[in-house]
Design a protein around this motif. Structure first.
Motif, short mmCIF file in Angstrom:
data_model
loop_
_atom_site.label_atom_id
_atom_site.label_comp_id
_atom_site.label_asym_id
_atom_site.label_seq_id
_atom_site.Cartn_x
_atom_site.Cartn_y
_atom_site.Cartn_z
N UNK A 298 -10.33 8.87 -4.02
CA UNK A 298 -11.22 9.45 -2.89
C UNK A 298 -10.02 10.27 -1.90
N UNK A 299 -10.38 11.30 -1.62
CA UNK A 299 -9.64 12.23 -0.70
C UNK A 299 -9.80 11.94 0.69
N UNK A 300 -8.60 11.72 1.65
CA UNK A 300 -8.84 11.25 2.92
C UNK A 300 -7.84 12.18 3.65
N UNK A 301 -7.95 12.52 4.96
CA UNK A 301 -6.91 13.09 5.76
C UNK A 301 -6.15 12.03 6.43
N UNK B 227 -2.55 1.96 2.17
CA UNK B 227 -1.92 2.57 1.24
C UNK B 227 -2.57 3.81 0.89
N UNK B 228 -1.96 4.92 0.93
CA UNK B 228 -2.49 6.29 0.38
C UNK B 228 -1.48 6.84 -0.55
N UNK B 229 -2.02 7.72 -1.41
CA UNK B 229 -0.90 8.85 -2.07
C UNK B 229 -0.97 10.08 -1.95
N UNK B 230 0.04 10.79 -1.88
CA UNK B 230 0.19 12.12 -1.59
C UNK B 230 -0.93 13.10 -2.26
N UNK B 231 -1.23 13.92 -1.58
CA UNK B 231 -2.02 15.13 -2.56
C UNK B 231 -0.96 15.94 -2.86
#
Length: 513
Positions: A428-431, A467-471
């Protein structure tokens, strides 16, 4: 983990409200008191620069301010009866946050709305008369009732801060301009409302800025203006009432602009004030801390006051939350002064210099202003530079106790991380700004040991670390631990390295370089 201690915030302006929102969002019990009987209806500050917009977005307090805001394109500058240049606002296209021309009253309204969502209301009509610290907390005496008790107190109560005075923190400074007139007026005036205007004269300056009320269209239709002018030194002793202020504008505008002034029909707010430059000797004295105008005041020209105060609040908020939850030692609070006071000193220096140049005290200063400075501001490169400087998106803490001085290419610890597109584990994309909110973010590429890094971060910072992953197109390699205020805390690739950093930062307030 022990129960969090409570924090008393004194002052319900933008700084105090932003701090209270940051604390409440991180589950720290917080009370907000203010000596006023209720919210102010006057505009006061009328621009929120990009950094302030970004902070409010992270706090969930931006609301519909972008829809309420007026968006003038720049300021037309005049001298000696002619238009010299137009200083246009030139925000960087890659920055998602842009300045809003919006009144302080509207900003405060959105912050109060967000604070209420978080379960806290402002307590009005409480005047502070004394502050006493002991080993277990702070006793705050009031004029209206019994003493208040808190683990820590933050003075966000303005230039004449009762908290600062009671704590004995010095507030040295100098006068910059002896007296400024200000008036927010409804007026009939044949001027372009997409532009502010400034007229520079040997006797001083006049500024006129279009403002928007809630019921006006965003295209600038309406008749509300802010007028500002400095008074000659010979007039700095007389006390002026509302009608006298309006009469002085009626005299000053034709003289300094060479044009007919507006026909004022309904003054909203008038004020006479001195422009001072003051900076608190320290932002902390034991359990008492300062933020916003209680810690620093400067010229309103450039609109940096509200922006800087809101930045103070966000920086202090996450540190107070960690200490209150028992996840960090008191030494972490010393990094607040170390990171924010140098920035305030730089802002004060810049606004003082700009104010003295624009007021034009002395023939040489006026020549430099009219034939060198102002024409330069018409150049696109200078406009981009000036807009970027005002935005405060350039702020970095890399030279502070939590920063990183060894260059590794790209971002260094302490640098602001620009907002960017990221993705969650499920794709899922997120800013980034929205994901931060009140918490921390571990931004880790797929190839990193994500479970181990996440476990190390959550051991010290709590289970709320996202925890996020870079776009696509992310230039940094390795994992990035992002602070709640959007600055880089740590970068690396091993859980052990992250644990060492967290131990040093949270226990001693200084990282091993």
């Amino acid at each position: 983990m022990r129960e969090p201690n409570n924090v008393l915030v004194v002052g319900a302006g933008p700084t105090g409200l932003a701090l209270a929102c940051a604390l409440a969002a991180q589950h720290v019990p917080v009370r907000v008191v203010d000596r006023a009987d209720g919210p102010s209806a006057t505009s006061r500050a009328n621009i929120l620069h990009a950094r302030g917009v970004e902070v409010l977005d992270r706090l969930g307090a931006l609301g519909d301010l972008p829809e309420q805001a007026l968006a003038p394109q720049g300021i037309a500058m005049h001298a000696q009866g002619r238009r010299l240049t137009t200083m246009r606002f030139a925000p960087m296209a890659e920055d998602s946050s842009q300045a809003l021309f919006i009144s302080q009253a509207q900003v405060e309204g959105e912050l109060r709305r967000r604070l209420a969502e978080l379960g806290t209301e402002v307590e009005w009509g409480i005047r502070i008369t004394g502050v006493e610290q002991d080993a277990d907390g702070v006793t705050v005496h009031t004029a209206e009732g019994p003493p208040l008790r808190a683990d820590r107190v933050v003075g966000c109560d303005g230039a004449h801060s009762a908290v600062r005075q009671a704590a004995g923190i010095d507030f040295p400074g100098v006068s910059v301009v002896e007296r400024f007139l200000l008036a927010d007026v409804h007026a009939t005036w044949d001027r372009d409302r997409s532009m502010s205007s400034g007229w520079f004269h040997r006797d001083g300056l006049v500024l006129a800025m279009p403002m928007r009320t809630k019921d006006e269209e965003r295209n600038g239709s309406g008749d509300l203006w802010r007028l500002m002018a400095d008074l000659p030194p010979s007039e700095t002793g007389e006390r002026l009432g509302e009608q006298q202020i309006l009469d002085r504008f009626a005299e000053l505008i034709p003289v300094r602009s060479g044009e007919a002034g507006p026909k004022v029909s309904d003054p909203v707010w008038t004020s006479v004030f001195r422009v001072h430059r003051r900076l608190a000797a320290d932002y902390r004295c034991g359990r008492v801390l300062l933020a916003g105008d209680a810690a620093h005041i400067h010229s309103p020209i450039g609109g940096q006051g509200m922006n800087t105060g809101i930045g103070d609040a966000e920086n202090l908020g996450w540190k107070l939350a960690l200490v209150s939850h028992g996840r960090a030692g008191d030494a972490l609070l010393d990094t607040y002064t170390a990171e924010r006071r140098p920035l305030a000193a730089e802002v004060l220096s810049t606004t003082t210099t700009n104010t003295r140049l624009l007021v034009g005290e002395g023939a040489v200063t006026r020549l430099v202003r009219d034939y060198a400075l102002i024409p330069l501001l018409g150049m696109p490169a200078m406009q981009r530079k000036a807009t970027a400087a005002a935005s405060q998106l350039w702020v970095t803490y890399r030279k502070g106790p939590l920063g990183g001085r060894t260059a590794k290419g790209g971002l260094r610890p302490g640098d602001r991380i620009p907002d960017r597109e990221c993705r969650r584990d499920d794709g899922t994309p997120v800013r980034l700004t929205r994901a931060l909110g009140a918490g921390w973010v571990l931004l880790a590429p797929d190839a990193a040991p994500v479970p181990e890094l996440a476990a190390a971060a959550r051991e010290r910072l709590g289970a709320g670390v996202a925890v996020l992953h870079p776009g696509a197109g992310c230039p940094e390699s390795g994992a990035l631990l992002v602070r709640p205020d959007g600055h880089l805390a740590w970068r690396g690739s091993t859980a052990e390295g992250l644990r060492r950093w967290l131990a040093a930062a949270l226990e001693t307030g200084s990282v091993v370089r």
